[in-house]
Motif scaffolding. Structure first.
Motif, PDB file in Angstrom:
ATOM      1  N   SER A 263       0.337  -1.109  -0.419  1.00  0.00           N
ATOM      2  CA  SER A 263      -0.011  -0.183   0.241  1.00  0.00           C
ATOM      3  C   SER A 263       1.121   1.209   0.206  1.00  0.00           C
ATOM      4  CB  SER A 263      -1.006   0.263   1.096  1.00  0.00           C
ATOM      5  OG  SER A 263      -0.128   0.364   2.161  1.00  0.00           O
ATOM      6  N   ARG A 264       2.115   1.153   0.882  1.00  0.00           N
ATOM      7  CA  ARG A 264       2.631   2.179   0.807  1.00  0.00           C
ATOM      8  C   ARG A 264       3.599   3.030  -1.225  1.00  0.00           C
ATOM      9  NH1 ARG A 264       4.102  -0.249   5.636  1.00  0.00           N
ATOM     10  NH2 ARG A 264       6.060  -1.391   4.898  1.00  0.00           N
ATOM     11  N   ILE A 265       3.755   1.323  -1.578  1.00  0.00           N
ATOM     12  CA  ILE A 265       4.050   1.828  -2.787  1.00  0.00           C
ATOM     13  C   ILE A 265       3.782   2.661  -3.495  1.00  0.00           C
ATOM     14  CG2 ILE A 265       5.434   0.240  -4.794  1.00  0.00           C
ATOM     15  CD1 ILE A 265       6.279  -1.505  -2.766  1.00  0.00           C
ATOM     16  N   ALA A 266       2.176   1.576  -2.864  1.00  0.00           N
ATOM     17  CA  ALA A 266       0.864   2.365  -4.376  1.00  0.00           C
ATOM     18  C   ALA A 266       0.602   3.156  -3.866  1.00  0.00           C
ATOM     19  CB  ALA A 266      -0.218   1.928  -4.309  1.00  0.00           C
ATOM     20  N   ALA A 267       0.856   3.942  -2.872  1.00  0.00           N
ATOM     21  CA  ALA A 267       0.425   5.122  -2.494  1.00  0.00           C
ATOM     22  C   ALA A 267       1.242   6.113  -3.187  1.00  0.00           C
ATOM     23  CB  ALA A 267       0.231   5.886  -0.518  1.00  0.00           C
ATOM     24  N   THR A 268       3.079   5.668  -3.207  1.00  0.00           N
ATOM     25  CA  THR A 268       4.230   6.918  -3.764  1.00  0.00           C
ATOM     26  C   THR A 268       3.427   7.022  -4.895  1.00  0.00           C
ATOM     27  OG1 THR A 268       5.414   6.317  -2.528  1.00  0.00           O
ATOM     28  CG2 THR A 268       6.253   6.577  -4.027  1.00  0.00           C
ATOM     29  N   ILE A 269       3.041   5.523  -5.872  1.00  0.00           N
ATOM     30  CA  ILE A 269       2.976   5.884  -7.633  1.00  0.00           C
ATOM     31  C   ILE A 269       1.689   6.172  -7.623  1.00  0.00           C
ATOM     32  CG2 ILE A 269       1.964   3.876  -9.162  1.00  0.00           C
ATOM     33  CD1 ILE A 269       3.653   1.647  -7.824  1.00  0.00           C
ATOM     34  N   SER A 270       1.122   6.308  -6.551  1.00  0.00           N
ATOM     35  CA  SER A 270      -0.633   7.778  -6.595  1.00  0.00           C
ATOM     36  C   SER A 270      -0.537   8.552  -6.232  1.00  0.00           C
ATOM     37  CB  SER A 270      -1.716   6.947  -5.742  1.00  0.00           C
ATOM     38  OG  SER A 270      -3.177   7.220  -6.256  1.00  0.00           O
ATOM     39  N   PHE A 271       0.008   9.133  -6.077  1.00  0.00           N
ATOM     40  CA  PHE A 271       0.771  10.499  -5.602  1.00  0.00           C
ATOM     41  C   PHE A 271       1.658  10.963  -6.676  1.00  0.00           C
ATOM     42  CE2 PHE A 271       3.917  13.887  -4.814  1.00  0.00           C
ATOM     43  CZ  PHE A 271       2.468  15.068  -3.456  1.00  0.00           C
ATOM     44  N   VAL A 272       2.434  10.283  -7.103  1.00  0.00           N
ATOM     45  CA  VAL A 272       3.400  10.736  -8.541  1.00  0.00           C
ATOM     46  C   VAL A 272       2.279  10.581  -9.770  1.00  0.00           C
ATOM     47  CG1 VAL A 272       5.568  10.478  -9.869  1.00  0.00           C
ATOM     48  CG2 VAL A 272       5.274   9.507  -7.398  1.00  0.00           C
ATOM     49  N   GLU A 273       0.975   9.505 -10.099  1.00  0.00           N
ATOM     50  CA  GLU A 273       1.112   9.719 -11.212  1.00  0.00           C
ATOM     51  C   GLU A 273      -0.624  10.660 -11.491  1.00  0.00           C
ATOM     52  OE1 GLU A 273      -3.605   8.913 -12.651  1.00  0.00           O
ATOM     53  OE2 GLU A 273      -2.447   7.929 -10.719  1.00  0.00           O
ATOM     54  N   GLU A 274      -0.941  11.221 -10.179  1.00  0.00           N
ATOM     55  CA  GLU A 274      -1.974  12.234  -9.962  1.00  0.00           C
ATOM     56  C   GLU A 274      -0.798  13.463 -10.151  1.00  0.00           C
ATOM     57  OE1 GLU A 274      -4.751  12.443 -10.506  1.00  0.00           O
ATOM     58  OE2 GLU A 274      -5.098  10.170  -9.868  1.00  0.00           O
ATOM     59  N   ALA A 275       0.542  13.521  -9.749  1.00  0.00           N
ATOM     60  CA  ALA A 275       1.086  14.984  -9.638  1.00  0.00           C
ATOM     61  C   ALA A 275       0.984  15.558 -10.609  1.00  0.00           C
ATOM     62  CB  ALA A 275       2.055  14.704  -8.270  1.00  0.00           C
ATOM     63  N   LEU A 276       2.491  14.046 -11.394  1.00  0.00           N
ATOM     64  CA  LEU A 276       2.299  14.597 -12.875  1.00  0.00           C
ATOM     65  C   LEU A 276       1.015  14.955 -13.939  1.00  0.00           C
ATOM     66  CD1 LEU A 276       5.100  11.720 -12.998  1.00  0.00           C
ATOM     67  CD2 LEU A 276       5.619  14.486 -13.014  1.00  0.00           C
ATOM     68  N   PRO A 277       1.919  15.978 -14.699  1.00  0.00           N
ATOM     69  CA  PRO A 277       0.466  16.106 -15.756  1.00  0.00           C
ATOM     70  C   PRO A 277       0.786  15.107 -17.290  1.00  0.00           C
ATOM     71  CG  PRO A 277       2.299  17.842 -16.131  1.00  0.00           C
ATOM     72  CD  PRO A 277       2.527  16.859 -14.567  1.00  0.00           C
ATOM     73  N   PHE A 278      -0.669  15.491 -17.215  1.00  0.00           N
ATOM     74  CA  PHE A 278      -1.326  13.858 -18.057  1.00  0.00           C
ATOM     75  C   PHE A 278      -1.222  12.357 -17.547  1.00  0.00           C
ATOM     76  CE2 PHE A 278      -0.031  18.114 -20.417  1.00  0.00           C
ATOM     77  CZ  PHE A 278      -0.875  18.600 -20.884  1.00  0.00           C
ATOM     78  N   THR A 279      -1.128  12.446 -16.729  1.00  0.00           N
ATOM     79  CA  THR A 279      -1.066  10.698 -16.221  1.00  0.00           C
ATOM     80  C   THR A 279      -2.600  10.307 -15.668  1.00  0.00           C
ATOM     81  OG1 THR A 279      -0.176  11.297 -14.108  1.00  0.00           O
ATOM     82  CG2 THR A 279       1.588  10.474 -15.962  1.00  0.00           C
ATOM     83  N   ASP A 280      -3.759  11.540 -15.355  1.00  0.00           N
ATOM     84  CA  ASP A 280      -4.801  11.071 -14.817  1.00  0.00           C
ATOM     85  C   ASP A 280      -5.543  10.056 -14.978  1.00  0.00           C
ATOM     86  OD1 ASP A 280      -3.986  13.474 -13.140  1.00  0.00           O
ATOM     87  OD2 ASP A 280      -5.046  15.242 -14.149  1.00  0.00           O
ATOM     88  N   VAL A 281      -5.414   9.913 -16.425  1.00  0.00           N
ATOM     89  CA  VAL A 281      -5.590   8.708 -17.260  1.00  0.00           C
ATOM     90  C   VAL A 281      -5.158   7.271 -16.346  1.00  0.00           C
ATOM     91  CG1 VAL A 281      -6.649   9.996 -19.393  1.00  0.00           C
ATOM     92  CG2 VAL A 281      -4.533   8.664 -19.024  1.00  0.00           C
ATOM     93  N   ILE A 282      -4.124   7.262 -15.957  1.00  0.00           N
ATOM     94  CA  ILE A 282      -3.661   5.858 -15.570  1.00  0.00           C
ATOM     95  C   ILE A 282      -5.116   5.758 -14.332  1.00  0.00           C
ATOM     96  CG2 ILE A 282      -2.168   4.314 -14.314  1.00  0.00           C
ATOM     97  CD1 ILE A 282       0.001   6.560 -15.466  1.00  0.00           C
ATOM     98  N   PRO A 283      -5.564   4.337 -14.400  1.00  0.00           N
ATOM     99  CA  PRO A 283      -6.705   3.634 -13.197  1.00  0.00           C
ATOM    100  C   PRO A 283      -5.609   3.644 -12.075  1.00  0.00           C
ATOM    101  CG  PRO A 283      -6.955   2.177 -14.832  1.00  0.00           C
ATOM    102  CD  PRO A 283      -5.833   3.387 -15.626  1.00  0.00           C
ATOM    103  N   THR A 284      -5.036   4.479 -11.383  1.00  0.00           N
ATOM    104  CA  THR A 284      -4.196   3.850 -10.262  1.00  0.00           C
ATOM    105  C   THR A 284      -4.968   2.643  -9.141  1.00  0.00           C
ATOM    106  OG1 THR A 284      -2.795   5.977 -10.779  1.00  0.00           O
ATOM    107  CG2 THR A 284      -2.431   4.400  -8.610  1.00  0.00           C
ATOM    108  N   PHE A 285      -5.752   2.884  -8.655  1.00  0.00           N
ATOM    109  CA  PHE A 285      -6.868   2.791  -7.578  1.00  0.00           C
ATOM    110  C   PHE A 285      -7.506   0.897  -7.738  1.00  0.00           C
ATOM    111  CE2 PHE A 285      -6.729   6.968  -5.844  1.00  0.00           C
ATOM    112  CZ  PHE A 285      -6.686   5.994  -4.797  1.00  0.00           C
ATOM    113  N   THR A 286      -7.777   0.780  -9.208  1.00  0.00           N
ATOM    114  CA  THR A 286      -8.512  -0.397 -10.292  1.00  0.00           C
ATOM    115  C   THR A 286      -7.043  -1.576 -10.295  1.00  0.00           C
ATOM    116  OG1 THR A 286     -10.063   1.089 -11.015  1.00  0.00           O
ATOM    117  CG2 THR A 286      -9.823  -1.444 -12.341  1.00  0.00           C
ATOM    118  N   LEU A 287      -5.841  -0.553 -10.410  1.00  0.00           N
ATOM    119  CA  LEU A 287      -4.935  -1.334 -11.051  1.00  0.00           C
ATOM    120  C   LEU A 287      -3.991  -1.998  -9.829  1.00  0.00           C
ATOM    121  CD1 LEU A 287      -3.008   0.184 -13.487  1.00  0.00           C
ATOM    122  CD2 LEU A 287      -3.784  -1.837 -13.897  1.00  0.00           C
TER     123      LEU A 287
END
Length: 99
Positions: A53-77
């Motif tokens: 969960s900590r690794i996924a949280a880091t990936i989620s944070f980076v994915e949401e913070a970077l422009p144009f990466t919002d389309v990645i379904p991090t929670f579903t993945l």
């Protein structure tokens, strides 16, 4: 277990949709990501436990913070990883010890 599993799937899809909303609204997306990136990381650590969960949280944070990466379904993945790909499946072979 099964009900909890599918409730988490529905929640994951909903949370990914929230992330998409910030991407879809022009001009608001960048401001929304400033708020949503840490919130999504926090929610990820509460939905799933342990090191994963900590690794996924880091990936989620980076994915949401970077422009144009919002389309990645991090929670579903993450849900797929936890409940489909890394779920322990019973072995088809059984060994019987005979002394």
């Amino acid at each position: 277990m099964t009900n909890t599993k599918y409730i988490k799937l529905a929640g994951s899809i909903l949370l990914d949709a929230v992330g998409y909303v910030t991407f879809l609204i022009p001009g608001v997306g960048e401001f929304g990501d400033v708020i949503w990136a840490p919130a999504s990381a926090y929610i990820m650590t509460k939905m799933y436990k342990g090191k994963k969960s900590r690794i996924a949280a880091t990936i989620s944070f980076v994915e949401e913070a970077l422009p144009f990466t919002d389309v990645i379904p991090t929670f579903t993945l993450m849900w797929l990883y936890v409940y489909v790909f890394s779920a322990e499946k019973p072995s088809e072979e059984q060994t019987i010890d005979v002394d």
